[in-house]
Design an enzyme around this catalytic site. Structure first.
Site: not given
Ligand code: IPM
Ligand code: MG
Length: 359
Positions: A141, A192, A224, A248, A252
């Site tokens: 990042y 990884k 993975d 990240d 999710d």
């Molecule tokens: C998160 C979001 C952020 C990230 C974006 C909005 C930049 O997806 O907080 O997980 O990638 O960190």
């Molecule tokens: Mg995110």
């Protein structure tokens, strides 16, 4: 002395969910005599519209002066056209980086009441309680060089740099090990290391730090496989620690195990435990302004703020119990709605949490 909370509502559903979280924060503030003072600031698209930049100096100054920050969500299609370095997300990344909020805690807990809202079978997810610890201020990042360049043949090439220093890995490792100590004492480091040198080093440093925590069982997993295991048998995990981008993505995926990403809070901490608190979800432009957003992730982020930065565990417990109570009552925003439950709006959910706090 009053403690200052900087509230950054952000964009699209950001202000809607934040209004509910602030109601809850004010309620516990008076109920528990917390002496909190709220102030508001601009970040992301809202800041671009007002000032031309996603992280105005004034916001950064106030963020540095605050005891804790509560953030909604930033970004969305309205700012798709702006220059790359001015994107709303840059405001979020900037504040994380400037305040050195390297430790991102993303708990994925399945409320038993929501077992039927998960996309996985109830027996696979019931009792799920995972903590993802994501490194938040390094990795791909932030690595340099980065950019999009034009090659000699006229073709464009995009590039980023995946880089971690030993000290950065060590720092997040210590945080993850100490958090694992307060839980089931099992830490799985995700990398990884079969391909990427940067994560070969990650694995080595995790092992080195692990020697200082003999009471915590450390394991390693390729990313993975970790993605697959999260969907196959998520309850095998206690604490997961990983770099910025893998964290990240995996957070999710873990969110969906719990029924909805609309339920997931997060904390981003610096070395001193000061922090920024935000839901894991984004700005959901498709449902903005319709009262459909689930405010519980932001409300639960308030609970995390009370627990980790403001040292008010009783107030944090009260909020978490109130959230559980409204779920018991069968109240559901659309993202967690299933047959036979009562559909409520964003405001309806916030009001119900307040009522449960007062009950
Ligand atoms: C998160 C979001 C952020 C990230 C974006 C909005 C930049 O997806 O907080 O997980 O990638 O960190
Ligand atoms: Mg995110």
């Amino acid at each position: 002395m009053a403690r200052k909370i900087l509230v950054l509502p952000g964009d699209y559903i950001g202000p809607e969910i934040m209004a509910e979280a602030v109601k809850v924060l004010l309620e516990v503030n008076s109920r528990f005599g917390l002496d909190l003072e709220l102030e508001y600031g601009l970040l992301g698209g809202a800041a671009i519209d007002a000032t031309g930049v996603p992280l105005p100096p004034e916001t950064l100054e106030r963020a540095r002066a605050a005891d804790a920050i509560l953030l909604g969500a930033v970004g969305g299609p309205k700012w798709d056209g702006v220059e790359r370095h001015l994107r709303p997300e840059r405001g979020l990344l900037g504040i994380r980086s400037e305040l050195k909020l390297f430790g991102n805690l993303r708990p994925a807990i399945l409320y038993p009441q929501l077992a039927d809202a998960s996309s996985l079978k109830p027996e696979v997810v019931s009792g799920l309680d995972i903590l993802i610890v994501r490194e938040l201020t390094g990795g791909i990042y932030f690595g340099e060089p980065r950019g999009i360049r034009v090659l000699e043949n006229g073709e464009r090439e995009g590039y980023n740099t995946y880089v971690y220093r030993e000290s950065e890995i060590r720092r997040i490792a210590h945080l993850a090990f100490s958090l694992a100590r307060k839980r089931d004492r099992r830490l799985c480091s995700v990398d990884k290391a079969n391909v990427l040198e940067v994560t070969m080093l990650w694995r080595e440093v995790m092992d080195e730090v692990g020697a200082e925590y003999p009471d915590v069982e450390l394991s390693h997993m390729y990313v993975d496989n970790a993605a697959m295991q999260l969907l196959r048998a998520p309850k095998q995990f206690d604490v997961l620690v990983t770099g910025n981008m893998f964290g990240d993505i995996l957070s999710d995926a873990a969110a969906m195990l719990t029924g909805s990403i609309g339920m997931l809070p997060s904390a981003s901490l610096d070395q001193a435990g000061r922090g920024m608190y935000e839901p894991c979800h984004g700005t959901a432009p498709d449902i903005a302004g319709q009262g459909k957003a689930n405010p519980l992730a932001t409300i639960l982020s308030v609970a995390m703020m009370l627990r980790y930065t403001l040292a008010s565990p009783a107030a944090a417990d009260a909020i978490e119990q109130a959230v559980s109570a409204v779920l018991d009552q069968g109240l559901r925003t659309p993202d967690i709605h299933t047959a036979g439950r009562q559909l409520v709006s964003t405001t309806g959910m916030g009001d119900a949490v307040i009522a449960a706090l007062r009950a």
